[in-house]
Design an enzyme around this catalytic site. Structure first.
Site, mmCIF file in Angstrom:
data_model
loop_
_atom_site.group_PDB
_atom_site.id
_atom_site.type_symbol
_atom_site.label_atom_id
_atom_site.label_comp_id
_atom_site.label_asym_id
_atom_site.label_seq_id
_atom_site.Cartn_x
_atom_site.Cartn_y
_atom_site.Cartn_z
ATOM 1 N N GLN A 126 40.228 39.584 35.905
ATOM 2 C CA GLN A 126 40.279 41.050 36.028
ATOM 3 C C GLN A 126 39.849 41.728 34.739
ATOM 4 O O GLN A 126 39.771 42.946 34.692
ATOM 5 C CB GLN A 126 41.698 41.475 36.449
ATOM 6 C CG GLN A 126 42.725 41.584 35.328
ATOM 7 C CD GLN A 126 43.290 40.247 34.896
ATOM 8 O OE1 GLN A 126 42.608 39.241 34.875
ATOM 9 N NE2 GLN A 126 44.557 40.235 34.509
ATOM 10 N N GLU A 161 44.246 45.825 43.265
ATOM 11 C CA GLU A 161 44.554 45.631 44.682
ATOM 12 C C GLU A 161 44.057 46.764 45.579
ATOM 13 O O GLU A 161 43.957 46.598 46.794
ATOM 14 C CB GLU A 161 46.081 45.540 44.869
ATOM 15 C CG GLU A 161 46.731 44.441 44.068
ATOM 16 C CD GLU A 161 48.198 44.713 43.815
ATOM 17 O OE1 GLU A 161 49.032 43.877 44.180
ATOM 18 O OE2 GLU A 161 48.523 45.785 43.258
ATOM 19 N N SER A 179 41.367 41.682 31.681
ATOM 20 C CA SER A 179 42.429 42.324 30.906
ATOM 21 C C SER A 179 42.177 42.173 29.407
ATOM 22 O O SER A 179 42.480 43.082 28.632
ATOM 23 C CB SER A 179 43.792 41.735 31.277
ATOM 24 O OG SER A 179 43.790 40.334 31.169
ATOM 25 N N GLY A 201 46.518 51.008 37.413
ATOM 26 C CA GLY A 201 46.009 49.742 37.942
ATOM 27 C C GLY A 201 45.017 49.899 39.074
ATOM 28 O O GLY A 201 44.971 50.927 39.750
#
Lengths: 763, 161, 289
Positions: A491, A717, A493, A714
Site C-alpha cells: 500500500q 478498502e 506506507s 485511509g
C-alpha cells in the site's frame, strides 16, 4: 486536480514514486518467504481430514522413522512449553495444534520438523490420526440453533469489554451478538406505505496473497526472535509474550516487506506454533504454507443478511431492520470485531429514523474467517445496495434519485447517533452519476447481447480506538530515520509516512529512511489494517516530526540563533558537540477520541474518528444465451480526504475494486461436507489480465478530513465496497433478473433468466 | 553414489557455475542455493508466474522445472537484468508507471515483458493482456502494468531507431 | 517425490528399453509440467523418470506430408506449433487455438506428445486434433502403430497408450477443403481450463455439408465425438437452422458432468450454444486451400 493546490508546495500531495521501487523491480526486496537462518528446520503440518471430531489417536511413528526427520510434534507435546497453547485476538480459542478436538478439515493436528522441506512433507503424509466423528455445522444460520456445538465453552480474550458477558458461556455457537436499537422500528413498519424484505448471501473466499503465509522463530539468548509475514508485529509480540508468560521485551518480532496481506496476515496465525517449536527444539523453525494450505488458515466470512425496510410512497426510508449472520468458521479470529465494527453500518449510508440491528458471529466447522479488505463491509453493502435498487425499481424511482433522497448528509446523525462529518457520501454519489453520464440515454444492446448499468455507494467506520507510535531520529548530518511498526504490504506506507515526515521536517521524501517493523526498535502500532495507518500512524509520524523539529528549534536558540531564524540541522550538531555527533529523537503517539457503543442500544456519540466513503458504477453486457457477463466500464470513486500521494491512491482504488471484482464474479470456496474441493489457483480462480474491464476510472472526490494528518484519511478498502451490488444492479438493469447470492456466475445468471422465462410463460 | 544426485553445470546470468543437485528439486530451489531470491514459488502450479526464469532465452515456470534439466543451459533471472548496474528499460518503466504494489509478482512480470517485447516490439493492449495473462498480481496493478509495457516498448523503439 | 533418478536416453530404442520393465514408478516425460503437478500433489511418486530431451532434436519436427497432410513430432513445443508457418497454412485452427490454450511459459515447454498423453479431458489440443482427423503415432516393444485421436481416450486420465509405449507424434490428413474452428468457453476467470471446448471440422460441397466432425472436451468425462450432431449436419445447408439442429442433437447426445466450473445441466446448455457458434465460426473461417 484543483484540490491539491491548497497543499503546501512540498512533499505531501506529490506523486512520489515508491521508495522501494528499485528493490522490487530487481527482485531484491526482502520477504520472509526467502529468509533462511543457519541450522533452520522446516515444519510441515499434518491436517485434519474430518470437519468435527474428538482425537482418539495420532500415530507419528512412520513419519518419525523417515531418515532426515528431526522430530514429530502433536498438540499435547506443545504443553511442555505452553500449558494452554490457545491464541487469538478476540477469543483464546485456537490451539497451535489441535488439542482434544478438531473443528474443521485442514486444521493443524501434528507437525514434522526436518532440515529438508521435501523430507518434512513426505513424512507428514505418513502420519495417521483416528477420530470419533461429531456432528458438524457449516451454515451460519443453522449454527444459531444447531445441536452441533463447535466449542464446548466460549473463551473470550478479555481485552474487549463488550465480550465479557460471553465468558464461560456453554452450548452456543454464537461468539458475539451485537445489537443496535434506534427509534421504534416496529412502529415504522406498521405505518409504512411500503415494506420490503430481502435476504442476501455472500460466499466464503480467500485472500490468496501471492507470498503465502510464512513465519520463522529462532531462540535468541533468553528470548525469541520471530521473523514473520505479519500485518501486526506489535500484536504478535504481545500475544507470544502472553502465551509464554514473558515480558514483551523477550520477544522480538521482525517484518520485512509483505507479498500481499489483505487481512490474511493479521493478528496471529502461524507465529504461536513456530515460537513453541523453536523453544522445544532450540533451533530456528520455519513454517511456509503452500497456496493450498492458506485456504485452511484464514478466509473471508460467508454471510447471510436479512434486511427489511419501511419506505414512504415518496421513497423515503423510515425504518430498517438488519439481521446479519457471519460465518466465522471454527475459530473466532477477529470475527467478533467484524460483527460489531461492521455491524453498526449495516443500514447503509442513509438517514433513517428507526433502526434495529442484530449482528451475530457464529462458529461453524469451516476454515476460520477473519478480516479481508473491508472488514465485513463488502458483505453488508452487497445486501443494502442491492436492496436499495430493488426498492427504487419497485417504486418506479431512478436508483440515483432514490439515493439522493435518503443519503446521510453533513451534520445528520448516523444510526449510532454519531453526527456525520467529513463524509462525502453525496460527493461520491454525484461523481459516479456524472462519470456514468447517468441522465443521458443508454444503449441497451441488441439481439442476445443486452447492456445494463448499476451503481452502489457505501461507507465504513474506522476500527476504534487504536494507537500508533512513531520515533524519528535526526542524525548529526541532518538526515532522518523513521521507526514505525506499520507494515508495507504494497500500500506504500513507507512512502506515504516518509512524505509526512519530510513535509514536517522540510526534507526530501527520498532522503528519509523508513525502518521496518522490529519490535526491539520500532514502537507499538495496533496493526496495519482497516485503512487505519494513514490516519493513525500519519498523525503519530506528524507528531514525532514536530517533536523533533521543536527540539531542533530549541537547540538553535540555545546555540545563539534568533528565534525563527533559518538553520541547517548539521550546523547545530557540529556547534553543540564540536564534531558530527549526537541525535535528536522525536516521539509521536496518537490515539483518537472514541465513545464505546452502549451495551443495550449500540448507540455512541463518537463511534469513529473518520468515515471512509466509496462507490462504484459499472456498465455491463450479458449474453442471454449463456449468461456470460462482461464488465465494460468500472468507475470507482472515494472520499479519502486529501490524497497524500495521488498516483498511489489511484492504484489503491483500482486494486481494491478489482479484488472485490473477483469476489463478485467467480471466486468461491466450494465445500462438500466441510471438505474444500477447489483449494488451489487451478480451481480457485483470481482475476488476471484478461478479466479486467477495458475501462477503469478512479476518482478522488474533492474532500478534506479536517481531523486527519494533512487532511488525509485511509483508502485501502474504500473501492471494494460497491462493486458487488453495482454489478448485480446492472445485471437487473440489463436483463431484469435479480441475483441475491454471490458470486454472480454465468450459470446463476443463466438459471435466473430461465426461471424468469418460465415464470413469464406461466403468467 | 546416490543416482538421484547429479552434478550439473550451467550458465547463470552470464557466469559459468555448477552444483550437485538432487533429482526432486526444482529450478526455484536451485536458484536459492545461489542466493537469488527474485524467482519465488507461490501457486506451485505454473499459474501465477512468480517463479519465471529464462532458460536459453525462453520463459519457463521455475516451480515446474526439475533442476537437473538445466544442465548445460543458460539461465537468466531477474537479477541478471541490471547486471550492468543500470535498470533495464522494462524495470524503469515499471517504476515510472507504478506498475506494482507488494512487488512479489513483479520479477515475473518484468521478465515476461522482456520476452514479449523481444518478439513483438509494439504490442497492442490485447496482445499485452494475452501474453501476460499467465502472470497474476493479487494487488491487481494490472492497468499500470499494461501502461508500463507500452511505455517500455515506446522507449525501446525510440532507442533502436 | 524424492530419491528417483532421471535418465536421458539418446534413442527411441533405448527409451523403450528403459520403459520395458513394466514398473509403475517409471515414466517418460519431456516438458514435464503435468508430471510435476502430479508429483507435487503426492499423486505420483516416481522411482525413475525417463527424460526424452535428447530425442527432441529428431522429434520436434513440424512438416507437411507428401499428400498435403501434416506431421508433428511428439517433442514439438506448443509454442513452436503456434509459430509454425506450415501449421498456419495447413491447419490454421491449431495455431489460432494455441494462444488460449495455456500460458506462454507452459506453451514454451509443454510438448504435443505430453498434451496428447495426459488424458485430462480439459486439454484443448485433443479435440482439435481429433476434429481434424488426426492419428496418434505410437511406438512400443511390438513396433509402431497408430490410433485415431478421437478414440485415444478411454476415461479420465486414461488413454490407449500401453505400458512401455511412447507417443512419437501426430499425423493429420490433408485439410484442403475443410473448414475448422475451436471455441473454448470458460465460466470463471477468462484464463482457465475450459468448461466446454468444442472443435468442429466440416466440408461444404455444392452448398451442402458433405462431411463433418464435432468433438467436445471438458464438459464430458473424456473427449467425445458427437456423431448424432454430425448426422444432423450431413447434406444440410450450412445455415443457422441446420446448425441449430446439430446443436440440439449435441445437447441430447453428450453426457456432461458436474464440476467446480459448472453443473452438468448448464454445460449441456453451453454445449448447445457453442456447437452452433463453433460451426458458424468454422464456416466463416473458410476452407483450407
Amino acid at each position: 486536480m484543483k484540490h491539491h493546490d491548497i497543499m503546501p508546495a512540498g512533499q505531501v500531495g506529490r506523486s512520489v514514486p515508491r521508495l522501494e521501487g528499485r528493490q522490487k523491480v530487481t527482485g531484491r526486496a526482502a520477504y520472509t518467504h526467502n529468509l533462511v537462518l543457519p541450522g533452520m528446520l522446516h515444519a510441515k503440518v499434518f491436517r485434519s481430514t474430518i470437519p468435527h471430531g474428538r482425537i482418539l489417536s495420532i500415530d507419528t511413528s512412520a513419519a518419525a522413522a523417515v531418515e532426515g526427520v528431526h522430530r514429530v510434534v502433536t498438540g499435547e507435546d506443545l504443553r511442555a512449553i505452553v500449558a494452554e497453547p490457545y491464541f487469538g485476538p478476540a477469543f483464546h480459542d485456537q490451539p497451535a495444534l489441535a488439542l482434544d478436538k478438531v473443528r474443521h478439515i485442514g486444521e493443524p493436528v501434528a507437525v514434522v520438523l526436518a532440515e529438508d522441506p521435501y523430507i518434512a512433507a513426505e513424512a507428514a503424509r505418513l502420519i495417521v490420526a483416528t477420530y470419533e466423528e461429531l456432528d458438524a455445522v457449516f451454515d451460519e444460520v443453522e449454527a444459531m440453533t444447531s445441536s452441533a456445538i463447535v466449542h464446548d465453552v466460549l473463551k473470550p480474550a478479555g481485552t474487549f469489554p463488550d465480550l465479557k458477558h460471553l465468558v464461560g458461556k456453554r452450548d452456543t455457537n454464537i461468539a458475539l451478538d451485537y445489537q443496535l436499537r434506534r427509534g421504534d422500528v416496529d412502529a415504522a413498519f406498521a405505518s409504512a406505505d411500503h415494506v420490503y424484505e430481502h435476504e442476501f448471501k455472500s460466499q466464503q473466499v480467500m485472500h490468496t496473497p501471492l507470498e503465502p503465509m510464512v513465519s520463522l522463530a529462532a531462540p535468541d539468548g533468553d528470548g525469541l526472535l520471530i521473523h514473520t509475514a505479519s500485518q501486526s508485529p506489535s500484536f504478535v509480540r504481545i500475544e507470544i509474550a502472553r502465551l509464554l508468560g514473558w515480558p514483551e521485551n523477550r520477544v522480538r518480532v521482525k517484518v520485512p516487506y509483505l507479498g500481499g496481506g489483505f487481512g490474511a496476515k493479521l493478528y496471529i496465525k502461524l507465529e504461536a506454533l513456530v515460537a513453541i517449536l523453536a523453544l522445544m527444539v532450540k533451533r530456528p523453525v520455519k513454517l511456509s504454507l503452500t497456496m493450498e494450505e492458506q485456504f485452511f488458515t484464514i478466509t473471508k466470512h460467508a454471510c447471510t443478511f436479512r434486511i427489511k425496510s419501511a419506505v414512504s410512497s415518496e421513497g423515503r426510508v423510515t425504518g430498517r431492520r438488519c439481521e446479519v449472520y457471519w460465518n466465522g468458521g471454527a475459530y473466532a479470529d477477529i470475527g467478533p470485531r467484524v460483527t460489531q465494527k461492521s455491524g453498526f453500518t449495516a443500514p447503509g449510508p442513509y438517514d433513517i429514523e428507526n433502526v434495529s440491528i442484530d449482528s451475530y458471529a457464529l462458529y461453524t466447522n469451516r476454515p476460520p474467517a477473519g478480516a479481508l479488505r473491508g472488514f465485513g463491509i463488502p458483505q453488508l453493502v452487497w445486501a443494502y445496495e442491492s436492496h436499495s435498487d430493488m426498492i427504487a425499481r419497485d417504486l418506479g424511482l431512478d436508483p440515483v434519485e432514490f439515493r439522493r433522497k435518503n443519503i446521510l448528509r453533513e451534520g445528520r446523525p448516523h444510526a449510532t447517533g454519531t453526527l456525520m462529518h467529513d463524509a462525502e457520501i453525496e460527493g461520491v454519489l454525484e461523481k459516479i452519476a456524472e462519470r456514468m453520464n447517468w441522465s443521458a440515454p443508454f444503449d441497451r444492446g441488441e439481439g442476445h447481447i443486452k447492456r445494463g448499468r448499476g451503481i452502489a455507494i457505501a461507507f465504513k467506520a474506522s476500527i476504534s480506538p487504536t494507537t500508533s507510535v512513531a520515533i524519528v531520529t535526526i542524525a548529526a548530518d541532518g538526515c532522518a530515520s523513521l521507526a514505525i511498526s506499520t507494515v508495507d504490504m504494497g500500500q506504500a506506507s513507507d512512502t506515504a509516512m516518509a512524505q509526512i515526515l519530510a513535509e514536517v521536517l522540510g526534507l526530501a521524501t527520498e532522503d528519509i529512511k523508513v525502518i521496518h517493523p522490529d519490535t526491539d526498535v520500532t514502537p507499538y502500532d495496533m496493526a496495519t489494517l482497516g485503512s487505519r495507518s494513514t490516519f493513525h500512524m500519519g498523525h503519530a509520524v506528524r507528531l514525532a516530526g514536530e517533536h523533533a523539529r521543536r527540539q531542533l528549534d530549541e537547540l538553535a536558540v540555545s546555540l545563539g540563533y534568533a528565534p525563527g531564524a533559518a538553520y541547517a540541522p548539521r550546523d547545530l550538531f557540529k556547534k553543540k558537540y564540536g564534531m558530527q555527533a549526537g541525535n535528536i529523537v522525536g516521539v509521536g503517539s496518537y490515539i483518537p477520541d472514541y465513545t464505546s457503543p452502549a451495551p443495550k442500544t449500540g448507540l455512541s456519540d463518537n463511534i469513529t474518528p473518520f468515515w471512509m466513503i466509496g462507490g462504484t458504477g459499472v456498465e455491463i453486457e450479458i449474453d442471454t444465451q449463456t449468461g456470460a457477463i462482461k464488465v465494460l466500464k468500472l468507475i470507482n470513486a472515494a472520499d479519502l480526504g486529501l490524497p497524500l500521494n495521488p498516483k498511489i491512491v489511484e492504484t489503491q482504488l483500482s486494486g481494491a475494486a478489482l479484488m472485490q471484482y473477483g469476489f463478485t464474479l467467480f471466486e468461491n470456496m466450494l465445500f462438500d461436507e466441510g471438505q474444500l474441493t477447489n483449494g488451489s489457483l487451478a480451481d480457485y480462480k483470481i482475476p488476471g489480465l484478461n478479466d479486467i474491464p477495458p475501462v477503469i476510472e478512479n476518482h478522488i472526490v474533492d474532500a478534506r478530513q479536517t481531523t486527519g494528518p494533512f487532511g488525509a484519511k485511509g483508502v485501502g478498502e474504500s473501492a471494494t465496497f460497491g462493486v458487488s451490488p453495482a454489478i448485480a444492479n446492472a445485471i437487473h438493469d440489463a436483463v431484469g433478473v435479480r441475483l441475491t447470492e454471490l458470486p454472480l456466475t454465468p450459470e446463476s445468471i443463466f438459471n435466473a433468466l430461465r426461471a424468469a422465462k418460465s415464470q413469464a410463460g406461466k403468467a | 553414489m546416490d543416482p538421484s544426485i547429479r552434478k550439473i553445470a550451467f550458465t547463470l546470468n552470464g557466469q559459468k557455475v555448477s552444483a550437485q543437485v538432487e533429482s526432486h528439486i526444482n529450478l526455484v530451489d536451485l536458484l536459492r542455493r545461489f542466493n537469488l531470491d527474485g524467482a519465488r514459488e507461490s501457486c506451485g502450479q505454473g499459474l501465477c508466474g512468480c517463479c519465471t526464469v529464462l532458460v536459453d532465452g525462453v520463459a519457463v515456470s521455475g516451480c515446474l522445472t526439475l533442476a537437473q534439466l538445466v544442465d548445460g543451459k543458460s539461465l537468466t533471472t531477474v537479477e541478471g537484468l541490471d547486471a550492468s548496474g543500470a535498470l533495464s528499460v522494462v524495470q524503469q518503466a515499471f517504476i515510472d508507471e507504478g506498475a506494482f504494489q507488494c512487488g512479489f509478482c513483479t520479477p515475473g512480470f518484468v521478465l515476461m515483458t522482456h520476452q514479449l517485447l523481444e518478439t513483438n516490439a509494439d504490442p497492442d493492449e490485447h496482445e499485452i493482456r494475452d501474453y501476460l495473462a499467465g502472470n497474476l498480481c493479487r494487488c491487481a496493478a494490472y492497468p499500470e502494468i499494461i501502461r508500463a509495457v507500452k511505455t517500455a516498448g515506446d522507449r525501446m523503439r525510440a532507442i533502436s531507431t | 517425490m524424492r530419491n528417483f533418478d532421471i535418465v536421458h536416453p539418446s534413442s527411441w530404442a533405448e527409451a523403450l528399453g528403459l520403459l520395458s520393465g513394466g514398473d509403475e514408478g517409471t515414466r517418460a516425460f519431456s516438458g514435464g509440467t503435468a508430471l510435476m503437478l502430479m508429483m507435487k500433489s503426492g499423486f505420483y511418486a516416481p522411482t525413475r523418470l525417463i527424460h526424452l530431451g535428447a530425442l527432441e532434436a529428431r522429434c520436434s519436427f513440424i512438416e507437411a506430408t507428401a499428400d498435403g497432410g501434416l506431421l508433428i513430432g511428439a517433442a514439438a513445443t506448443l509454442s513452436s506449433v503456434e509459430a509454425s508457418p506450415v501449421v498456419q497454412r495447413s491447419a490454421p485452427v491449431i495455431a489460432q487455438a494455441m494462444k488460449k490454450l495455456a500460458n506462454v511459459r507452459v506453451r514454451n515447454v509443454a510438448r504435443v506428445g505430453g498434451a496428447l498423453a495426459h488424458g485430462d479431458p480439459h486439454m484443448d489440443l485433443p479435440p482439435i486434433l481429433a476434429a481434424l482427423g488426426g492419428e496418434v503415432l505410437l511406438c512400443g516393444p511390438d513396433g509402431e502403430r497408430t490410433c485415431p485421436v478421437e478414440s485415444f481416450y478411454t476415461g479420465y486420465l486414461e488413454t490407449r497408450l500401453s505400458q512401455g509405449e511412447l507417443i512419437t507424434g501426430v499425423r493429420l490428413p490433408p485439410q484442403a477443403g475443410w473448414r475448422s474452428a475451436y471455441v473454448k468457453c470458460t465460466t470463471r476467470a477468462a484464463d482457465d481450463w475450459p468448461t466446454v471446448g468444442v472443435a468442429v471440422s466440416l466440408r461444404v460441397v455444392s452448398g451442402a455439408i458433405a462431411d463433418a466432425r464435432i468433438m467436445v472436451g471438458a464438459a464430458t468425462e473424456r473427449l467425445t465425438r458427437l456423431t448424432s450432431a454430425e448426422a444432423a449436419l450431413r447434406l444440410g445447408a450450412p445455415d443457422a437452422a441446420t446448425f441449430a439442429r446439430a446443436a440440439d442433437a449435441a445437447a441430447q447426445e453428450a453426457v456432461t458432468v458436474d464440476s467446480a466450473s459448472g453443473s452438468a445441466g448448464y454445460k449441456t446448455e453451453l454445449l448447445r450454444v457453442y456447437v452452433r457458434r463453433t460451426l458458424a465460426e468454422a464456416l466463416l473461417n473458410g476452407a483450407v486451400q
